[in-house]
Design an enzyme around this catalytic site. Sequence first.
Site, PDB file in Angstrom:
ATOM      1  N   GLY A   1       0.841  -1.208   0.000  1.00 16.22           N
ATOM      2  CA  GLY A   1       0.000   0.000   0.000  1.00 16.22           C
ATOM      3  C   GLY A   1       0.868   1.247   0.000  1.00 16.22           C
ATOM      4  O   GLY A   1       0.504   2.269   0.596  1.00 16.22           O
TER       5      GLY A   1
ATOM      6  N   GLN B   1      -2.195   6.995   1.301  1.00 17.14           N
ATOM      7  CA  GLN B   1      -1.986   8.193   2.124  1.00 17.14           C
ATOM      8  C   GLN B   1      -0.900   7.951   3.181  1.00 17.14           C
ATOM      9  O   GLN B   1      -0.010   8.783   3.355  1.00 17.14           O
ATOM     10  CB  GLN B   1      -3.304   8.595   2.795  1.00 17.14           C
ATOM     11  CG  GLN B   1      -3.270  10.002   3.378  1.00 17.14           C
ATOM     12  CD  GLN B   1      -4.348  10.252   4.413  1.00 17.14           C
ATOM     13  OE1 GLN B   1      -5.069   9.341   4.824  1.00 17.14           O
ATOM     14  NE2 GLN B   1      -4.468  11.493   4.841  1.00 17.14           N
TER      15      GLN B   1
ATOM     16  N   ASP C   1       0.128  -7.340  -5.800  1.00 22.06           N
ATOM     17  CA  ASP C   1      -1.230  -7.413  -5.279  1.00 22.06           C
ATOM     18  C   ASP C   1      -1.227  -8.317  -4.047  1.00 22.06           C
ATOM     19  O   ASP C   1      -0.915  -9.499  -4.145  1.00 22.06           O
ATOM     20  CB  ASP C   1      -2.155  -7.983  -6.371  1.00 22.06           C
ATOM     21  CG  ASP C   1      -3.614  -7.990  -5.937  1.00 22.06           C
ATOM     22  OD1 ASP C   1      -3.903  -7.673  -4.760  1.00 22.06           O
ATOM     23  OD2 ASP C   1      -4.466  -8.308  -6.791  1.00 22.06           O
TER      24      ASP C   1
ATOM     25  N   ILE D   1      -0.731  -1.863  -5.876  1.00 19.81           N
ATOM     26  CA  ILE D   1      -1.316  -2.327  -7.142  1.00 19.81           C
ATOM     27  C   ILE D   1      -1.316  -1.201  -8.167  1.00 19.81           C
ATOM     28  O   ILE D   1      -1.721  -1.385  -9.300  1.00 19.81           O
ATOM     29  CB  ILE D   1      -2.760  -2.882  -6.974  1.00 19.81           C
ATOM     30  CG1 ILE D   1      -3.645  -1.876  -6.215  1.00 19.81           C
ATOM     31  CG2 ILE D   1      -2.752  -4.214  -6.268  1.00 19.81           C
ATOM     32  CD1 ILE D   1      -5.121  -2.256  -6.224  1.00 19.81           C
TER      33      ILE D   1
ATOM     34  N   LYS E   1     -12.057  -4.038  10.601  1.00 23.69           N
ATOM     35  CA  LYS E   1     -10.935  -3.655  11.471  1.00 23.69           C
ATOM     36  C   LYS E   1     -11.057  -4.332  12.836  1.00 23.69           C
ATOM     37  O   LYS E   1     -10.059  -4.772  13.414  1.00 23.69           O
ATOM     38  CB  LYS E   1     -10.871  -2.131  11.637  1.00 23.69           C
ATOM     39  CG  LYS E   1     -10.392  -1.387  10.395  1.00 23.69           C
ATOM     40  CD  LYS E   1      -8.944  -1.723  10.054  1.00 23.69           C
ATOM     41  CE  LYS E   1      -8.425  -0.968   8.846  1.00 23.69           C
ATOM     42  NZ  LYS E   1      -7.102  -1.438   8.390  1.00 23.69           N
TER      43      LYS E   1
ATOM     44  N   TYR F   1     -16.240  -1.350   7.063  1.00 23.25           N
ATOM     45  CA  TYR F   1     -14.840  -1.056   7.362  1.00 23.25           C
ATOM     46  C   TYR F   1     -14.552  -1.314   8.847  1.00 23.25           C
ATOM     47  O   TYR F   1     -13.571  -1.967   9.207  1.00 23.25           O
ATOM     48  CB  TYR F   1     -14.578   0.411   7.003  1.00 23.25           C
ATOM     49  CG  TYR F   1     -13.202   0.916   7.313  1.00 23.25           C
ATOM     50  CD1 TYR F   1     -12.103   0.521   6.556  1.00 23.25           C
ATOM     51  CD2 TYR F   1     -13.002   1.821   8.351  1.00 23.25           C
ATOM     52  CE1 TYR F   1     -10.841   1.013   6.847  1.00 23.25           C
ATOM     53  CE2 TYR F   1     -11.745   2.317   8.632  1.00 23.25           C
ATOM     54  CZ  TYR F   1     -10.672   1.906   7.875  1.00 23.25           C
ATOM     55  OH  TYR F   1      -9.424   2.401   8.169  1.00 23.25           O
TER      56      TYR F   1
HETATM   57  N1  SER Z   1      -9.869   7.647   8.228  1.00 28.87           N
HETATM   58  C1  SER Z   1     -10.555   6.414   8.050  1.00 28.87           C
HETATM   59  C2  SER Z   1     -11.838   6.589   7.333  1.00 28.87           C
HETATM   60  O1  SER Z   1     -12.399   7.645   7.422  1.00 28.87           O
HETATM   61  C3  SER Z   1     -10.831   5.782   9.378  1.00 28.87           C
HETATM   62  O2  SER Z   1      -9.826   4.908   9.706  1.00 28.87           O
HETATM   63  O3  SER Z   1     -12.296   5.661   6.729  1.00 28.87           O
END
Ligand code: SER
Length: 314
Positions: free
Chosen positions: A8, A12, A52, A35, A147, A143
Amino acid sequence: MEKILVIGAAGQIGSELVIALRQKYGNQNVFATDIKQAPIDVMESGPFEILDVMDNNRLIHFVIRHRITQIYHLAAVLSGNAEKIPLQAWDINMKSLMNILDLAKEVPEVKRIFWPSSIAIFGPSTPRENTPQYTITEPNTVYGISKLAGERWIEYYHNRYGVDVRSIRYPGLISYKTEAGGGTTDYAVEIFYEAIRKGKYECFLSEETSLPMMFMEDAIQATIDLMDTDINDLSLKSGYNVAGISFNPKELAEEIKKHIPDFEISYKPDFRQAIAESWPASIDDSIAKKDWGLNYKYDIKGLTQVMLDGIRNK
Ligand code: SER
């Protein structure tokens, strides 16, 4: 000698972490992969390859061929984007982590792994102010669920197979080098670009929505400090709470106005408003401070100055 793989590297966090790790470990010892193409300095200051993380065979070959000792696995679908493709996001976020964990179990040269967790592991039933390390965690985003599951898996691999994986529950990360992609905290990056380009910004969160945030330089330092700590000093085998600084869009806009007096902000909350409201407004990070000396350089004033200068210079 450490040989480090960053997965990655175009993202960011990755695009800044690679450079910091190369300064620490030597350019040739940090292998940047993604990738897609990464920023030019990442591709030119040391080894870069398209890879990948979902391609398990190539991943294992890469790790063995380059005698990798540490892996930073940063690739993920962020919160906003994950809501658009729930099953695919789950698949990418989980399968990639499981590939890495299993690889570390099988390849003894791999001694240490970093994998980012997030404030997204919390949910609407979590206490929102000064959220403790141990509390109710009922995330209601794909998400966040991925996590939280990931945190449980890294602890499991540690306890069962002795795999050393370290993790931070990052707050929203603010940086100007590489724009964030598809997160809920992205407003706090976009606002700076739009302030400079257009002098105004339409915010997708409402003005009073406080979230914990952190400037990237602090996040990179925290990551490196955690990875450098003797494992015996780490009381947690899952994700560490990290608070950063909490503010809302209105407060950030006020800070920007000190530099750009005509800056205007308007509010048009979208589906990300509900996500933001399900996350903590502020975090208790006393365990990270005690275990590995977490500290910060940037407050809202400092990061606003650096963001505006950095974007103007681009
Ligand atoms: N900054 C991330 C998001 O907004 C949170 O881990 O998805």
